[in-house]
Design an enzyme around this catalytic site. Structure first.
Site, PDB file in Angstrom:
ATOM      1  N   ASP A 476       0.818  -1.202   0.000  1.00 51.72           N
ATOM      2  CA  ASP A 476       0.000   0.000   0.000  1.00 51.72           C
ATOM      3  C   ASP A 476       0.857   1.259   0.000  1.00 51.72           C
ATOM      4  OD1 ASP A 476      -1.786  -2.062   0.471  1.00 51.72           O
ATOM      5  OD2 ASP A 476      -3.054  -0.872   1.791  1.00 51.72           O
ATOM      6  N   GLU A 545      -4.908  -4.895  -7.169  1.00 51.27           N
ATOM      7  CA  GLU A 545      -5.872  -5.648  -6.364  1.00 51.27           C
ATOM      8  C   GLU A 545      -7.231  -4.987  -6.479  1.00 51.27           C
ATOM      9  OE1 GLU A 545      -3.429  -5.282  -2.654  1.00 51.27           O
ATOM     10  OE2 GLU A 545      -5.202  -4.251  -1.878  1.00 51.27           O
TER      11      GLU A 545
END
Length: 904
Positions: A476, A545
């Protein structure tokens, strides 16, 4: 304070030191249902260069062991009342195998397991026998969660500060401690906390195990050898692109003299028919890098090399490197390493998106996020079944966010041609320095060596696998300058051959630069037309994702994982917290998903109705996701370069993020993906109503005919048009066949579209059926959140609920092969006399008790048939999975009564 004897030498992989290659053997396997108990001593080979995996352990909580470490780690210690554990086993995995707790995949059983039992260290002890002590002996391992004190025959040889981090690799020279006959190694394993340790965590994928996976999850090897050890062997390949006509190989290894005297070793080896050799003079305890290049070994310059390709693009040949170190003509050590010849590049395109190419050919990475078993129980067959499912779905990539699997996983990926994207995980210690207010402690000075050793060990382990095409050093968030340097130094020292990506999100790091990826969601329900927008999670760039969130499994699986009361709540109460969805408060309920299901298809009338609507919704949504990215792969502006479905599978019994469930059953999400990723595929575009043909094969195709027919839900035809003479280039190119009009007279609010693609001989090569509405889903882009975009009005698909029931006949027969597999052939036919099609006709292979036979691979499924139409489907499976039962097939559908017919 313990004093380590000077004669015990310790070697630990770090980026600046030896880069020792951890070669994990298959060893004893911990099955999907828990590890096999192995309490007999492991017999260690005396052969130079051999590696013998410990076959198992006896484990016990330190809270129940009062004896001193010296006693626990000595041969003959009784270990009475201890639990057996497999060669790769977490504490909880071993206890589950021993039946201490009820099935944690069912209901809320896992909540009943006391966490306090795992907040103290646990002992792992294993006995092994050695017949010859003249050879040198080493303990070689990684995969300790989270840290351990290590003892051999009553002596401590490493402390927790030395053996910390699941990915760090350790080699401990225990020659001076090993005795002829019985020996003991013992690990005192520390509790794991992913926010405090550089190990593994579960983020929001599933309810984390109470022991946080503390244990030993990779093989512990006993290595034997002579005075000179060979380590860090690998092959650097340079393939000439685009010609692929030649390849240069450079072989490198470290020769390490572990004796107290100078020696001259002969290092010899071979790659295929090419052999090479060199003498190496080594001072006592000296290490030298030995290199063989095409300049001194002409045979390492390959002409017409056997090139490794991803699945669907070519074959997957592998080469073998064999090395031997000899001293005075006596073998001291040996190495065997497989590798592939291929070229991977991943530059940023003009839009800043990362565009992968393999061997000079661009490709759209289509993949899924990988989850291991929640308790990290390794089962090669179970892993192989899932990778075969990935190929069946037309996927070419698996992303591993943390949870980087053992060597056998990558061996299988090499063999099947599945690309892999390993990397560190988000939202815990790994990103504690860079994720702002997120979870995960900031790093201390002690963490940097662990991170560097982790990167060095994984780089050395993965670099020769042709299936590995990148390493994501962030998820992230991208690492800061100091952490990035830590990683890059380790990768450089390991001769890492592949692109290094700063993050899985749209982040940059000081040296690696922009990631070229995006992580803009969605992670919860959105309508099918969302995917066609060139924004957020839509089909542009590389989305690392993304999915429409919940993936409700089949009714068979739901009944295996939830109580009747929980199943009642599932369809009745959208606002209820669902234990089997996620520990995250954002994803704790099915409120967004259930609102869309009711708004588009009508409120469910019961559990069966809820599940059948869920399968229909998941099919259309997953199909649209992959179709949009497939259509956009060759766009001139903002092309799609990669998409990773979040997630491919679940490590436990889940209600979200899975194309296939824990038991390998297949529902709407699975078959929607399979349909979208056909090699040659006709599809409808939700954004502009175009009918498009996508060619995922390498060769161009011509002479195609695309036909689209629109029907009301009672089967009345309202529109029919064909486009002939279509040609489509290869490698993911697409061609627009025709565009449907914005309105069609007489079409019902809910309607059906049947698309059929035929080749130049008139043979059907693709068929695709859509359920659509004249009232489209409307997205509220202005209120997009990080996990979804709200829908302000839903497409009206309620007309499907009034479709007439139609009869479907089914016949089936089975042929058993000589390879242990069987094939069942099923023909389903709509025998109705009216015009109504049988929508979403599903066929399940079941045993005599009606239980699904899994895993299976269908040629196609969940098909829609108009009156008089039939479809012949085949399913292959292991004959043994019938467990002696006669096969049967269960046929059901949206508007078809369920029936089960014999398939003998």
């Amino acid at each position: 304070m313990f004093h380590r004897p000077a004669s015990v030498r310790r070697f630990v992989t770090t980026a600046v030191a030896l880069g020792l290659l951890s070669t994990l053997s298959t060893g004893a396997r911990a099955g999907a249902r828990g590890p096999e108990p192995h309490l007999r001593p492991t017999t260690v080979s005396s052969t130079a260069g051999s590696t013998t995996a410990l076959t198992g352990y006896a484990i016990q909580s330190t809270a129940k062991v009062n004896d001193a470490a010296a006693a626990v780690s000595s041969p003959g210690y009784p270990a009475s009342g201890w639990y057996p554990a497999g060669a790769r086993s977490t504490v909880l995995g071993a206890l589950l195998a021993g039946g201490k707790y009820a099935d944690p995949f069912y209901s809320t059983n896992q909540q009943k397991i006391p966490k306090a039992d795992f907040q103290v260290p646990w002992w792992y002890r294993s006995d092994f026998t050695v017949a010859d002590t003249s050879a040198r002996t080493y303990l070689d391992f990684s995969g300790v969660i989270s840290a351990a004190d290590v003892f051999v025959n009553g002596r401590q040889i490493a402390k927790t500060a030395d053996v910390a981090g699941v990915y760090t690799h350790h080699e401990l020279d225990v020659t001076s401690l090993v005795r002829e006959g019985a020996n003991t190694v013992a690990f005192r394993i520390q509790p794991n906390n992913p926010n405090k340790n550089l190990t593994m965590g579960w983020i929001d994928w599933l309810e984390p195990p109470p022991d946080q996976n503390m244990g030993i999850v990779r093989d512990v090897l006993v290595r034997r050898g002579g005075p000179v050890a060979l380590r860090d062997a690998h092959v650097i390949t340079r393939l000439d692109v685009p010609s692929l006509a030649t390849a240069d190989l450079t072989v490198k290894a470290q020769a390490r003299n572990d004796s107290d005297a100078a020696v001259t070793a002969t290092v010899s080896g071979s790659v295929g028919a090419t052999s090479f050799s060199r003498s190496v003079a080594l001072a006592a305890h000296e290490t030298k890098t030995v290199t063989f290049t095409p300049a001194d070994v002409p045979g390492l310059h390959l002409t017409s090399p056997q090139v490794w390709w991803p699945a669907g693009m070519g074959a997957q040949p592998l080469y073998a490197l064999d090395l031997t170190a000899s001293v005075s003509e006596t073998v001291s050590d040996t190495v065997h390493e497989n590798f592939g010849v291929r070229d991977v590049r991943a530059p940023l395109n003009s839009d800043g998106a990362r565009q992968y190419s393999v061997n000079g050919r661009r490709l759209l990475l289509k993949g899924g996020g990988w989850s291991p078993d929640e308790f990290l129980r390794w089962d090669r067959t179970y892993v192989e079944d899932r990778l075969r499912y990935a190929l069946d779905l037309g996927l070419n990539t698996i992303r591993l966010e943390g949870h980087i699997e053992p060597d056998e996983f990558f061996d299988l990926a090499d063999r099947y041609g599945i690309l892999t994207l390993p990397g560190w995980e988000c939202c815990n210690k790994w990103e504690g320095n860079v994720n702002g207010s997120g979870s995960g402690d900031e790093w201390t000075a002690a963490d940097y060596p662990i991170a560097k050793a982790s990167m060095a060990a994984e780089a050395a382990r993965l670099r020769d696998h042709p299936s590995v095409v990148s390493f994501l050093i962030g998820s992230d968030f991208a690492p800061d300058a100091m952490i990035e340097k830590t990683y890059l130094d380790a990768l450089k020292a390991a001769d890492w051959p592949n692109p290094v990506v700063a993050a899985a999100s749209d982040k940059s790091s000081p040296v690696s630069g922009s990631s070229g990826m995006k992580m803009t969601g969605p992670y919860d329900w959105i309508p099918p037309n969302y995917w066609y927008a060139k924004r957020e999670g839509g089909a542009t760039g590389f989305n690392s994702e993304t999915s429409g969130g919940p993936d409700i499994p089949t009714l068979d699986t739901l009944r295996r994982m939830m109580t009747p009361a929980e199943l009642d709540t599932l369809w009745k109460n959208p606002g209820a917290n669902q234990y089997h969805r996620s520990p995250s408060s954002v994803f704790g309920t099915l409120k967004i998903y259930d609102a869309a299901l009711a708004g588009r298809y009508g409120a469910p009338t019961g559990l069966t109705d809820y599940v059948r609507k869920a399968q229909l919704a998941q099919y259309e949504n997953v199909r649209a996701q992959f179709e949009a990215y497939g259509r956009g792969a060759t766009d001139a502006s903002k092309p799609a370069t990669g998409v990773v479905y979040w997630m491919f599978n679940s490590g436990w019994t889940s209600l979200h993020w899975q194309l296939l469930d824990r038991y390998l059953d297949q529902g709407g999400a699975y078959f929607g993906a399979k349909k979208a990723n056909e090699p040659l595929h006709v599809q409808y575009s939700y954004d502009n109503r175009s009918v498009v043909v996508v060619n995922n094969r390498h060769a161009a195709v011509s002479g195609l005919t695309a036909r689209v027919t629109l029907f009301t839900t009672d089967g009345t035809q309202k529109y029919d048009k064909s486009a002939t003479g279509l040609s489509v280039a290869g490698d993911g190119a697409h061609s627009t066949a025709l565009t449907l009009p914005s309105s069609v007279s007489g079409l019902s609010t809910t309607y059906l579209a049947r698309l059929v693609l035929t080749d130049s001989a008139g043979k059907e090569v693709s068929r695709n059926v859509y359920w659509l509405s004249t009232r489209p889903d409307t997205l509220d882009w202005a209120h997009t959140d990080w996990y979804y975009t709200p829908t302000t009005s839903y497409a009206d698909l309620k007309g499907l609920g009034s479709m007439a029931r139609v009869p479907v006949s089914a016949t089936a027969s089975t042929t058993a092969g000589t390879d242990g597999a069987s094939t069942t052939t099923v023909t389903v036919r709509n025998t109705g006399s009216g015009g109504t099609p049988s929508l979403f006709t599903d066929v399940h292979l079941v045993d005599s008790k009606g239980k699904p036979v899994l895993p299976v691979q269908w040629s196609d499924n969940e098909v829609s048939l108009w009156p008089g139409e039939s479809a012949t489907l085949t399913v292959t499976y292991r004959t043994a999975d019938l467990h002696g039962s006669a096969p049967r097939v269960r046929v059901s559908g949206w508007n078809t009564a369920e029936q089960t017919v014999p398939a003998t």
